[in-house]
Write an enzyme that holds these catalytic residues in place. Structure first.
Site, mmCIF file in Angstrom:
data_model
loop_
_atom_site.group_PDB
_atom_site.id
_atom_site.type_symbol
_atom_site.label_atom_id
_atom_site.label_comp_id
_atom_site.label_asym_id
_atom_site.label_seq_id
_atom_site.Cartn_x
_atom_site.Cartn_y
_atom_site.Cartn_z
ATOM 1 N N LYS A 33 -6.366 -20.208 58.131
ATOM 2 C CA LYS A 33 -6.028 -18.910 57.481
ATOM 3 C C LYS A 33 -6.924 -18.649 56.342
ATOM 4 O O LYS A 33 -7.464 -17.475 56.492
ATOM 5 C CB LYS A 33 -4.787 -18.841 57.108
ATOM 6 C CG LYS A 33 -4.198 -19.360 55.964
ATOM 7 C CD LYS A 33 -2.822 -19.187 55.881
ATOM 8 C CE LYS A 33 -2.181 -19.879 54.760
ATOM 9 N NZ LYS A 33 -2.940 -19.514 53.462
ATOM 10 N N THR A 34 -7.308 -19.482 55.537
ATOM 11 C CA THR A 34 -8.060 -19.188 54.282
ATOM 12 C C THR A 34 -9.420 -18.672 54.852
ATOM 13 O O THR A 34 -10.098 -17.803 54.478
ATOM 14 C CB THR A 34 -8.012 -20.236 53.251
ATOM 15 O OG1 THR A 34 -6.693 -20.530 52.790
ATOM 16 C CG2 THR A 34 -8.810 -19.589 51.888
ATOM 17 N N ASP A 217 -2.356 -12.527 52.003
ATOM 18 C CA ASP A 217 -2.088 -13.906 52.555
ATOM 19 C C ASP A 217 -0.590 -14.292 52.335
ATOM 20 O O ASP A 217 0.081 -13.548 51.521
ATOM 21 C CB ASP A 217 -2.917 -14.575 51.478
ATOM 22 C CG ASP A 217 -3.114 -16.171 52.022
ATOM 23 O OD1 ASP A 217 -2.730 -16.505 53.176
ATOM 24 O OD2 ASP A 217 -3.534 -17.067 50.932
ATOM 25 N N GLU A 218 -0.185 -15.169 53.123
ATOM 26 C CA GLU A 218 1.257 -15.843 52.880
ATOM 27 C C GLU A 218 2.219 -14.547 53.161
ATOM 28 O O GLU A 218 3.012 -14.521 52.318
ATOM 29 C CB GLU A 218 1.451 -16.417 51.758
ATOM 30 C CG GLU A 218 0.523 -17.746 51.389
ATOM 31 C CD GLU A 218 0.810 -18.878 52.516
ATOM 32 O OE1 GLU A 218 1.696 -18.632 53.557
ATOM 33 O OE2 GLU A 218 0.233 -20.030 52.133
ATOM 34 N N GLN A 248 6.883 -20.666 58.543
ATOM 35 C CA GLN A 248 6.595 -21.434 57.193
ATOM 36 C C GLN A 248 7.385 -20.384 56.050
ATOM 37 O O GLN A 248 7.103 -20.710 54.983
ATOM 38 C CB GLN A 248 5.278 -21.932 57.000
ATOM 39 C CG GLN A 248 4.663 -22.954 57.776
ATOM 40 C CD GLN A 248 3.292 -23.240 57.587
ATOM 41 O OE1 GLN A 248 3.196 -24.174 56.420
ATOM 42 N NE2 GLN A 248 2.399 -22.736 57.963
ATOM 43 N N ARG A 594 2.577 -31.606 56.985
ATOM 44 C CA ARG A 594 1.895 -31.835 56.045
ATOM 45 C C ARG A 594 0.872 -33.168 56.359
ATOM 46 O O ARG A 594 0.034 -33.529 55.688
ATOM 47 C CB ARG A 594 2.601 -32.343 54.949
ATOM 48 C CG ARG A 594 3.412 -31.130 53.968
ATOM 49 C CD ARG A 594 2.749 -30.003 53.964
ATOM 50 N NE ARG A 594 2.834 -28.985 55.072
ATOM 51 C CZ ARG A 594 2.015 -28.004 55.294
ATOM 52 N NH1 ARG A 594 1.004 -27.652 54.534
ATOM 53 N NH2 ARG A 594 2.280 -27.116 56.471
#
Length: 732
Positions: A33-34, A217-218, A248, A594
Site C-alpha cells: 500500500k505504501t 493512509d490507514e 486490520q 506478521r
C-alpha cells in the site's frame, strides 16, 4: 514514468493510474500500500495533473510520512520539503500556525504532549480543590480527549448526571486554562483546525481550491473528527484517494471508527473500490489461515489474500500444560532456530496482554537470551510494578531513600515537593534516612506510620502473601481501580503476585529462620537483575517481544503467538462489548499476517492469571483454521485438534468433539461453569490418581452415569480422556 509503473501488479497499476475521482483502495496486509500511495503521488505530478503543493497526503505516523518523502525523492527530481505530507496532528499544526489569529491562538502557541496534558490537569484539579480520588486526573484527560475527538466543546457535551456535569465543568475550566497559557493538546490541534475550516469560509475555500488531490493512509484507523476534517477539505470537489484495510482495524479503544470506510463509500458515491490482494510478505499457508479466520467476521468489505511464493511450511501448534512450560518451549524453539542460523531480530514473540510478558521474560532471562520489548517496558520496569517494588523495598529496608521518595506521595497523600525538600534538608543535617526523619512528625509522619503498618502486617507471611498485603494496604490497587485505563496496570500487579509465587517455587528459602526477609531480599534482587540485565542494544541480535497491537505494521521471518486461550485471546471483555469479538478476530488476523516464513501458535491448559490458576479452553481461533494447515507439535495431539488418547489400552480411545460454531457466552463464564460442574463424583481442578498414569489434575468433564468421562492432565504422561465406568480413578 514507465520506470516507476513497471513493477506494479495489475490492481496496483489500476489504483495508481485512476482518473481524478474518489477511490477506496482495500489494501490487504503486505500488499504494497505504501508503494501504491507514493507512486500515485508521483504519477499525478509526472502527468501534470497536480503540482507538488497541490497534493495533501495524510499518514498516521511520522515514520510513514518520512518514508513516503524518501521514496518520492527517488522517483522524481523534486524538493519534497514543502509538500503537505504528514500526520493529522502535524498537518493541523501547520494549518493553525499559518492562521493562528483566525484560530484564536498566539503565534507561538505550544503543544502539550500526553505527559504535559496530564500534568496540566493535575494542576487544574489542585487549583480548584477537586478531589483527585473521585476525579482521577487520567480519567479527566480521557474524558476531555474523548469529547474533543467527537467534535464536542463543553457547551455541547452531554451531562446526564452530577458526576458527568462536574467532568464537563472541569473540561470548561481546562479549556480556559489552556487558552490563558497559549497551549494546545493533541486532540485540540485537530478540533481547532476543523473549527477553523468550518467557520471561516475564505480559509476553507483556499484549501479546497489548493488541494485537488487528498490521499489518506490507514483510513480504517480514522476517528469521527478526522473523517469530518477530511470531508471539509474535499468539499470543494477534490478527489479523495483512501487506502486502508477494514480487516486490520484494531484501534476502536482509541476512537478509530472502521465504519468510516463504508460511510465514505456511500457518502461520496465511490465507484472505484480496488482490492490489493496479492501479498508480498507471507507464504501461502499463513495467508490461508488468516483468510479463514477473518471470513468469520460479518459486514466486511471483503478480500482474499494470496501469494505466488508457494505454500511454505505448515503452521506449528503447541499445547503446554501451563504457562511456564509454554514459555520454556518457546525458548527452546528460539534456541533451535538460532542454531540453524536465523537471526533473533527476525523472530517476534506476540501476546495479547502486557501481563503475559512476565512469564515469557523470565524464561528468556533464565536462558540468557537477549530480547527487546517493542513499544513498551519490560515487566519489572513498568510504573505500577516499580511502585509496588518500592513498598517492598521499604519493608526490607526502611532507610531506602530512593524507595521512600518514589512512593511517599503515591497514591497521593498530600506530601508535596516542599514537604519532601524540608524532609531532605532535615535528614541531611541529622545524617539519618528520610524514613527516620519522617518519624519525628510533620506531614510525612503518616507515611512513616504506613511503612510500620506494612512491616507489621507482613510479619511471618510468605512472599506472595506479603506482596498481596502491600498491594492492598498501600492503596495501589484502589488507586488503579479508579483509572479508566487501569485494568492493564491491575493485571500487572496481579502478575507480580504470580512472579513472587514462582520465585518461591523455583528458588525456595535459603534461611528457615529469617524466611520472610531472606525471600523478600532475594526476590528484590531478582527483580532488579531481570530489569537491568540482557538489555539489548540497538545493534544486538535480540528477540522482539510485543503485544499484538504493537506489532501492526511490522513483519518477521518467524512469529510466535502465545496464550491462544478463550478469555485471553480472544479477550474475555470482547464478548461483553458490541462487535468486540470481531475486533479480537481482526487482531488475530494482524498477528498471523506478521509472519513471513514460519508461524507458531501456542496455548496452555492452565495459566496463572490475576492471581488465580485458570483452566483454559483453546482459543476458538484454532477451530477457524483449516486442520490441513496445522502441524501439532504436541505428540498427544498429533492426530488433530481435540483428538486425545484415552490411555485405557488398545481399542479404548475417545475423540473429544471438535467445537464448531460458538455462541456468545462469555468464555470466562464457560470455564467457571465447567470448574463448578461435578461429573461422576469428580470435579474440574480435583487431584486424582490412576494406576498406570500416576497423579494428575482433572481439566475437563462431561456426560453422566455410564457415559461420564473426565479429561485428566497427567503431566509427562500427557492429557487423557478417561471413561469413569472403565478407569479406576481415586481422589488424592
Amino acid at each position: 514514468m514507465s520506470s516507476f509503473l513497471s513493477g506494479l501488479n495489475p490492481p496496483q497499476h489500476a489504483a495508481v493510474t485512476l482518473p481524478p475521482q474518489h477511490a477506496l483502495i482495500l489494501a490487504g496486509a503486505g500488499s504494497g500500500k505504501t508503494r501504491v500511495l507514493t507512486t500515485r503521488i508521483a504519477w499525478l505530478i509526472q502527468t501534470g495533473q497536480a503540482g507538488p503543493h497541490g497534493i495533501l497526503a495524510v499518514t498516521f505516523t511520522n515514520k510513514a510520512a518520512k518514508e513516503m518523502m524518501v521514496r518520492l525523492t527517488a522517483m522524481l527530481p523534486i524538493n519534497t520539503r514543502g509538500m503537505w505530507i504528514g500526520t493529522f496532528h502535524g498537518l493541523c499544526n501547520r494549518m493553525l500556525r499559518a492562521h493562528h489569529r483566525d484560530a484564536g491562538l498566539p503565534q507561538l502557541f505550544q503543544i502539550l504532549d500526553s505527559a504535559d496534558q496530564l500534568a496540566a490537569v493535575k494542576r487544574l484539579l489542585k487549583a480548584l480543590n477537586v478531589d483527585d480520588e473521585k476525579f482521577p486526573p487520567r480519567d479527566v484527560v480521557n474524558f476531555i480527549n474523548g469529547q474533543k475527538e467527537a467534535g464536542l466543546r463543553p457547551d455541547a457535551a452531554e451531562a446526564w448526571d452530577d458526576y458527568t456535569r462536574k467532568r464537563v465543568e472541569l473540561y470548561r475550566e481546562y479549556e480556559a486554562q489552556c487558552q490563558r497559557e497559549g497551549v494546545v493538546d493533541f486532540a485540540e490541534l485537530l478540533l481547532r483546525s476543523y473549527e477553523l475550516l468550518a467557520r471561516n469560509e475564505p480559509i476553507r475555500l483556499h484549501y479546497q481550491s489548493r488541494f485537488r488531490h487528498i490521499l489518506v493512509d490507514e483510513f480504517q484507523d480514522t476517528n469521527v473528527l478526522q473523517y469530518r476534517w477530511l470531508k471539509l477539505l474535499a468539499g470543494g470537489g477534490a478527489s479523495l484517494f483512501c487506502v486502508g484495510d477494514d480487516d486490520q482495524s484494531i484501534y476502536a479503544f482509541r476512537g478509530a471508527e472502521v465504519g468510516n470506510m463504508r460511510d465514505f463509500e456511500r457518502e461520496f458515491r465511490v465507484d472505484n473500490v480496488i482490492r490489493l490482494e496479492q501479498n508480498y510478505r507471507s507464504h501461502g499457508n499463513i495467508l490461508d489461515a488468516a483468510n479463514a479466520i477473518i471470513k468469520h467476521n460479518e459486514a466486511r468489505l471483503g478480500k482474499n489474500l494470496w501469494t505466488d511464493a508457494g505454500s511454505g511450511e505448515p503452521i506449528r501448534v503447541y499445547e503446554a500444560f501451563n504457562d511456564t512450560e509454554e514459555a520454556r518451549w518457546i525458548v527452546e524453539e528460539i534456541r533451535s532456530l538460532a542454531a540453524e542460523g536465523l537471526a533473533r531480530r527476525e523472530m517476534a514473540l506476540l501476546y495479547r496482554s502486557n501481563a503475559q510478558s512476565r512469564v515469557l521474560e523470565h524464561a528468556l532471562f533464565s536462558a540468557g537470551l537477549p530480547y527487546r520489548v517493542y513499544g513498551g517496558l519490560r515487566f519489572f520496569e513498568r510504573q505500577e510494578v516499580k511502585h509496588a517494588l518500592a513498598y517492598l523495598r521499604l519493608i526490607a529496608n526502611s532507610d531506602d531513600d530512593g524507595a521512600f521518595l518514589r512512593v511517599a506521595n503515591f497514591p497521593a497523600r498530600g506530601i508535596g515537593a516542599r514537604t519532601v525538600e524540608q524532609l531532605q534538608d532535615a535528614a541531611k543535617i541529622a545524617k539519618v534516612s528520610l524514613y527516620a526523619t519522617a518519624q519525628g512528625g510533620g506531614k510525612a509522619a503518616a507515611f512513616a506510620a504506613l511503612v510500620d503498618k506494612l512491616k507489621a502486617a507482613c510479619e511471618g507471611l510468605t512472599l506472595p502473601e506479603t506482596v498481596e498485603q502491600v498491594l492492598e494496604i498501600s492503596g495501589l490497587r484502589t488507586h488503579y481501580r479508579t483509572e479508566k485505563e487501569g485494568q492493564d496496570r491491575l493485571a500487572n500487579l496481579d502478575e507480580l503476585v504470580n512472579a513472587a509465587e514462582n520465585f518461591v517455587a523455583e528458588e525456595g528459602s535459603a534461611d528457615a529462620e529469617g524466611e520472610l526477609s531472606g525471600d523478600l531480599a532475594a526476590f528484590l534482587s531478582h527483580a532488579s537483575l531481570e530489569a537491568g540485565e540482557h538489555q539489548a542494544g540497538e545493534g544486538d541480535d535480540a528477540l522482539q517481544l510485543m503485544t499484538v497491537h504493537s506489532a501492526k505494521g511490522l513483519e518477521f521471518d518467524v512469529v510466535f503467538i502465545s496464550g491462544l486461550e478463550e478469555g485471553l485471546f480472544p479477550h474475555e471483555n470482547s464478548v461483553r462489548e458490541d462487535k468486540g469479538l470481531e475486533e479480537e478476530r481482526r487482531l488475530m488476523y494482524v498477528a498471523v499476517t506478521r509472519a513471513r516464513k514460519r508461524l507458531y501458535l501456542s496455548h496452555a491448559q492452565t495459566r496463572m492469571l490475576h492471581g488465580q490458576t485458570r483452566y483454559n479452553l483453546p482459543s476458538r481461533f484454532f477451530d477457524e483454521i483449516p486442520e490441513g494447515l496445522l502441524k501439532w507439535l504436541t505428540p498427544k495431539l498429533a492426530r488433530g485438534h481435540g483428538a486425545l488418547s484415552s490411555g485405557l489400552g488398545p481399542g479404548l480411545t475417545f475423540s473429544a468433539p471438535r467445537r464448531s460454531a460458538w455462541a456468545e457466552p462469555a468464555p470466562a463464564a464457560v470455564v467457571r461453569r465447567m470448574a463448578e460442574k461435578e461429573t461422576g463424583g469428580f470435579r474440574i481442578g480435583q487431584n486424582v490418581a490412576h494406576a498406570k498414569f500416576g497423579q494428575g489434575v482433572i481439566v475437563n468433564a462431561e456426560g453422566a452415569g455410564s457415559d461420564a468421562r473426565v479429561q485428566v492432565n497427567f503431566g509427562r504422561e500427557g492429557v487423557k480422556w478417561l471413561a469413569l465406568s472403565v478407569a479406576k480413578l481415586t481422589a488424592v
